[in-house]
Scaffold this motif. Structure first.
Motif, PDB file in Angstrom:
ATOM      1  N   GLN A 169       0.692  -1.265   0.045  1.00 15.22           N
ATOM      2  CA  GLN A 169      -0.144  -0.071   0.157  1.00 15.22           C
ATOM      3  C   GLN A 169       0.848   0.982  -0.043  1.00 15.22           C
ATOM      4  N   ILE A 170       0.670   2.044  -0.947  1.00 10.23           N
ATOM      5  CA  ILE A 170       1.567   3.225  -1.059  1.00 10.23           C
ATOM      6  C   ILE A 170       0.684   4.355  -1.500  1.00 10.23           C
ATOM      7  N   ASN A 171       0.908   5.533  -0.974  1.00 11.49           N
ATOM      8  CA  ASN A 171       0.179   7.052  -1.624  1.00 11.49           C
ATOM      9  C   ASN A 171       1.037   7.355  -2.953  1.00 11.49           C
ATOM     10  N   MET A 172       0.506   7.233  -3.949  1.00 16.56           N
ATOM     11  CA  MET A 172       1.109   7.962  -5.073  1.00 16.56           C
ATOM     12  C   MET A 172       0.109   9.141  -5.537  1.00 16.56           C
ATOM     13  N   ASP A 173      -0.686   9.649  -4.820  1.00 14.47           N
ATOM     14  CA  ASP A 173      -1.440  10.468  -5.511  1.00 14.47           C
ATOM     15  C   ASP A 173      -0.749  11.961  -5.861  1.00 14.47           C
ATOM     16  N   ASP A 174       0.182  12.372  -5.341  1.00  9.10           N
ATOM     17  CA  ASP A 174       1.181  13.640  -5.660  1.00  9.10           C
ATOM     18  C   ASP A 174       2.445  13.241  -6.363  1.00  9.10           C
ATOM     19  N   PHE A 175       2.570  11.807  -6.717  1.00  7.48           N
ATOM     20  CA  PHE A 175       3.868  11.597  -7.331  1.00  7.48           C
ATOM     21  C   PHE A 175       3.798  11.471  -8.723  1.00  7.48           C
ATOM     22  N   HIS A 176       4.837  12.228  -9.279  1.00  5.84           N
ATOM     23  CA  HIS A 176       4.540  11.870 -10.850  1.00  5.84           C
ATOM     24  C   HIS A 176       6.133  11.462 -11.202  1.00  5.84           C
ATOM     25  N   TYR A 177       6.360  10.417 -11.810  1.00  2.61           N
ATOM     26  CA  TYR A 177       7.548   9.913 -12.257  1.00  2.61           C
ATOM     27  C   TYR A 177       8.329  10.740 -13.381  1.00  2.61           C
ATOM     28  N   THR A 178       9.328  11.174 -13.287  1.00  4.55           N
ATOM     29  CA  THR A 178      10.396  11.723 -14.325  1.00  4.55           C
ATOM     30  C   THR A 178      11.585  10.917 -14.208  1.00  4.55           C
ATOM     31  N   PRO A 179      11.971  10.475 -15.457  1.00  2.85           N
ATOM     32  CA  PRO A 179      13.260   9.524 -15.573  1.00  2.85           C
ATOM     33  C   PRO A 179      14.565  10.601 -15.188  1.00  2.85           C
ATOM     34  N   ALA A 180      15.301   9.410 -14.540  1.00  2.00           N
ATOM     35  CA  ALA A 180      16.635  10.157 -14.224  1.00  2.00           C
ATOM     36  C   ALA A 180      17.410  10.624 -15.475  1.00  2.00           C
TER      37      ALA A 180
END
Length: 282
Positions: A169-180
């Motif tokens: 269970q993880i809160n991803m609501d405010d997460f946006h992946y940006t590649p390194a």
């Protein structure tokens, strides 16, 4: 049961945790025909292997945390994998600062690759910059208590795979992946390795084992944009001629920036959990 442990370890800390997990699993469930494979994806030869994850009943993925995320090469490797719905547990090693986005990034990459994360853990370990004069963080970690948590973590992960409904269970609501991305700086920092002194035997191990081919053994310098600053070359140099600058004056600024003291770091504990950021010991 077939278990895979995939990890990135440049200075040996993540390898120590992975090895403890491997030993525990082999000792606990060896009578059931358990086989545990270990792969350090630091090495380009391992990165190039095409892995069939349907072969495994469960996988463990372990990474050091560099500035709040995985090493760039580890993220790029995960982007190329296909999980085949394999359940997995993730673990991180860090030198006393923070995990920041490491959990979210890894969860995103694993689920994108069709793995099923079930558990996560974090372990204190010697900071990779401890190879520099004046940098001292978690020098005596991982210790016996950290290894004990690693054994409990691995045991819990095996228990959880029996329930196909279990998900991390993880809160991803405010997460946006940006590649390194590669650095655009042309300026050498205090943490870029260089050759000092005349004692180099030119064994070229630094160049051979660099995970991103950043080291030029002839010049004794790294490509500034490519270098991960993982300190693998420094840690394996048999002649001890690869070094980074004296950072005695920089260390207090780092500690102040992250509101750390030696007492605060000493009190930090390794732990594992089924939800993040609401960490719950199991």
């Amino acid at each position: 049961m077939r278990i895979g442990i995939f990890y990135f370890s440049a200075t040996g800390v993540t390898h120590q945790i992975a090895q403890e997990i491997q030993k525990h699993l082999q000792n606990q469930i060896n009578d059931q025909g358990c086989t545990v494979d270990m792969f350090n994806i630091l090495y380009p030869s391992i990165q190039a292997i095409k892995i069939d994850f349907s072969f495994y009943d469960v996988c463990f993925f372990g990474f050091p945390v560099y500035a709040g995320r995985l090493p760039r090469i580890a993220e790029e490797w995960l982007l190329e994998q296909k999980g085949e719905s394999c359940p997995c547990a993730m673990f991180f090693t860090y030198g006393g600062r923070l995990l920041e986005n490491a959990n979210q990034i890894t969860y995103h990459l694993l689920t994108r690759a069709n793995f099923r994360p079930i558990l996560s853990a974090e372990f204190l370990g010697r900071h990779s910059f401890n190879v520099a004069k004046g940098w001292k963080l978690c020098e005596d970690r991982p210790n016996a208590e950290d290894f004990h948590i690693a054994r409990e973590f691995s045991q819990k992960a095996i228990e959880l795979i029996r329930n196909p409904e279990v998900h991390f269970q993880i809160n991803m609501d405010d997460f946006h992946y940006t590649p390194a991305v590669l650095s655009t700086s042309t300026q050498r920092s205090a943490f870029h390795p260089s050759r000092f002194g005349e004692g180099c035997s030119m064994c070229r191990q630094c160049e051979i084992e660099c995970p991103v081919n950043a080291m030029n053994a002839d010049a004794g310098e790294v490509d500034l944009a490519t270098c991960l600053q993982c300190m693998h070359c420094v840690s394996i140099c048999p002649d001890h001629v690869l070094k980074i600058d004296d950072v005695t004056e920089k260390f207090p600024n780092f500690m102040n920036r992250w509101h750390l003291t030696s007492e605060i770091v000493a009190k930090k504990q390794s732990l594992f959990y089924s939800s993040y950021p609401e960490k719950k010991m199991l």
